[in-house]
Design a protein around this motif. Sequence first.
Motif, PDB file in Angstrom:
ATOM      1  N   ASP A  56       0.874  -1.175   0.000  1.00 27.07           N
ATOM      2  CA  ASP A  56       0.000   0.000   0.000  1.00 27.07           C
ATOM      3  C   ASP A  56       0.908   1.220   0.000  1.00 27.07           C
ATOM      4  O   ASP A  56       1.595   1.490   0.986  1.00 27.07           O
ATOM      5  N   ILE A  57       0.912   1.957  -1.099  1.00 24.49           N
ATOM      6  CA  ILE A  57       1.855   3.058  -1.249  1.00 24.49           C
ATOM      7  C   ILE A  57       1.649   4.141  -0.203  1.00 24.49           C
ATOM      8  O   ILE A  57       2.601   4.806   0.235  1.00 24.49           O
ATOM      9  N   ASN A  58       0.411   4.332   0.253  1.00 22.40           N
ATOM     10  CA  ASN A  58       0.153   5.335   1.287  1.00 22.40           C
ATOM     11  C   ASN A  58       0.741   4.920   2.633  1.00 22.40           C
ATOM     12  O   ASN A  58       1.244   5.760   3.380  1.00 22.40           O
ATOM     13  N   MET A  59       0.671   3.619   2.944  1.00 19.66           N
ATOM     14  CA  MET A  59       1.275   3.134   4.178  1.00 19.66           C
ATOM     15  C   MET A  59       2.789   3.344   4.177  1.00 19.66           C
ATOM     16  O   MET A  59       3.391   3.627   5.211  1.00 19.66           O
ATOM     17  N   MET A  60       3.397   3.220   3.001  1.00 18.58           N
ATOM     18  CA  MET A  60       4.842   3.349   2.901  1.00 18.58           C
ATOM     19  C   MET A  60       5.317   4.763   3.259  1.00 18.58           C
ATOM     20  O   MET A  60       6.436   4.947   3.717  1.00 18.58           O
ATOM     21  N   TYR A  61       4.454   5.753   3.054  1.00 21.74           N
ATOM     22  CA  TYR A  61       4.843   7.140   3.321  1.00 21.74           C
ATOM     23  C   TYR A  61       4.211   7.714   4.583  1.00 21.74           C
ATOM     24  O   TYR A  61       4.423   8.870   4.905  1.00 21.74           O
ATOM     25  N   ASP A  62       3.463   6.874   5.295  1.00 21.06           N
ATOM     26  CA  ASP A  62       2.823   7.335   6.530  1.00 21.06           C
ATOM     27  C   ASP A  62       3.713   6.976   7.726  1.00 21.06           C
ATOM     28  O   ASP A  62       3.705   5.852   8.208  1.00 21.06           O
ATOM     29  N   LYS A  63       4.467   7.954   8.213  1.00 25.07           N
ATOM     30  CA  LYS A  63       5.409   7.686   9.308  1.00 25.07           C
ATOM     31  C   LYS A  63       4.723   7.502  10.650  1.00 25.07           C
ATOM     32  O   LYS A  63       5.365   7.110  11.627  1.00 25.07           O
ATOM     33  N   GLU A  64       3.436   7.789  10.713  1.00 26.32           N
ATOM     34  CA  GLU A  64       2.669   7.540  11.935  1.00 26.32           C
ATOM     35  C   GLU A  64       1.756   6.342  11.754  1.00 26.32           C
ATOM     36  O   GLU A  64       0.907   6.067  12.598  1.00 26.32           O
ATOM     37  N   GLY A  65       1.902   5.636  10.655  1.00 23.75           N
ATOM     38  CA  GLY A  65       1.037   4.513  10.333  1.00 23.75           C
ATOM     39  C   GLY A  65       1.556   3.184  10.832  1.00 23.75           C
ATOM     40  O   GLY A  65       2.381   3.118  11.759  1.00 23.75           O
TER      41      GLY A  65
END
Length: 453
Positions: free
Chosen positions: A384-393
Motif C-alpha cells: 500500500d503506497i500510502n502506508m509506505m509514506y505514513d510515518k505515523e502509520g
Amino acid sequence: MSIVENKNLNPELVANVNEDLQPTKERIMGSLSYTASFLGGCVSIGTFSMGASLIGVLTITQAILAMAIGCLVIAVALVLIGNCGHKYGIPYIVQLRSSFGTAGVKIPGVLRGLPAIVWFGFQSWVGAGAINSCFKILWGFDNLPVIFALFTILQVSLAIKGFHGIKWLENFSCVFIVAILAYMLYIVNTKFAVDISSSFAGIKGTWGMPFWAATTSFLGIYSTMIINASDYSRNLKDEIRPVKTGSIYAIAILPVTLFMGLIGLLVTAATGNSDPVVVFSTTMGSKFLTVVTLLFIAFAQVTTNVLNNIVPPAYVLMESFKMKWTHATILVGILSVCVMPWKLVTADSAAGLSLFTKFYSAFLGPIFAVMVVDYYILRKSQLDINMMYDKEGPFKGINWAAVIAIVLGSLTSVFVMDLSWYVSLIPTGVVYYILMKVMKSAAPFRTGTIFDK
C-alpha cells in the motif's frame, strides 16, 4: 507515470517529503540507456583488484568462470530487489520501511552507505592518480592532493544533477569504455604474453572453496548495488518486464567485469604490481596510448562513483537527516575524503580490499534475504503506497524481527567469511519468516517488541 499511479498517493503524506524520495513521476530510461548506465557504472577499479587477488589461486579458465557465476547471481539478485522500485517507483530507503520500519531503515541504510563512501574515496584517489600521471607526462605538473580534491568536487557536481545528468553521462561513456577495455586487455595479453604464461604454468587451480570464494569477491563488489536496486529501476520505463531487465543486467555487468578482472589478474601476474595507474603509466610504450589509457581509468571512476557510490548514501542522508539532495551529495563527497583513501591504495590493497568486500557482504546478504522474504513471501509483491509514506502509520518504529534476523545471519556468515553472502541468505530468511509469523504479522507491523499482536 509510474505503474502505480501517483495520484493515488495522499498528498498530505508527502507534503514534507523531498521530491527525490517520492514515487517517480517520470520514467526516463529505456532499455538502451539503462544498459548503458549499468555498463558505465560497473567499471570499477575494485574489480581490477579482485582479479589481482586471484594470483596463484585459480587458473585463467577458473577465474573467468568465477567472474561469470558472480555476475549471473548479481543479475538475478538485482531483478528480485529492483522489482519493487520498478513497480511502485519508490527508492531503496522507502522500500525498506515495509521490512525494517520507518525508524529501523537507518540500520540497513548505514550498512549500505558506508561501503559506498569507502569505494567512492578509493576510486576517486585512483582516478585522481591517473589524471596526475597524465599531467606529469604532458606538462610535468605533479600535485596529487590538489587533483584529488578537484576530482572529488567534479564528481559531486555531476551527481547533483540527479538521474537526468547520470543518464547522459553513462550513455556517452559506454561505447568509449568497452572499446578501451578491449584494447587494454589486448595490450596486456600481447605485451606480457611470455610473463603471463610463465606465471600460470605451475598453477593447478581448484574447484573447491577458493573458487567459490572468488565468486563471492566479485559478487561482493556489487552486493551494495544489489540491495538498492530500486534506486535505479524506479527510473526504468514501465513496459520493460523482469526477464528483459535481468538480461540487461547480465549484458551490462558480465563483459565489463570479465575485462576488468582479467586485466587485473594478467597484468599483476606479469608485473607483480596491482596498482593500475602505475602499471599503465609505465608499460604502454607510447605517450599517446598511455595518456588515453590513464584518462580512461579516471573517467571510469566518474561513471561508477556517480551511479553507485554517491546516490545510495545521499538518499540515506536525506531520509535520516531531512537533507536536500544537493547538501547530501556534498556531504558524501566530504565523508569520502575522511576515509583516507590514500591509505587503501598500497602494495597490499588487493588482498585488503578482497577481505573488506567479503566482510561487508556478510551484512548485505542478510539485508537482501530479509527484503526478498518480506516482499515476495509475506506481502506477495503487494504494498500500500500510502502506508509506505505514513510515518505515523502501521510501519512506524523498528521491526525487530528484521534486525534480529540480519544480526543472526551476519554472525552465521562470519564463520565462513569466504562465502559470506551465500551462507547468510537461508538462515536470515528462515529466522525472519518465523519471527514474523510469531508476531502474526505477514502484513504491516506495530512498533514495540517483535511479539506485538
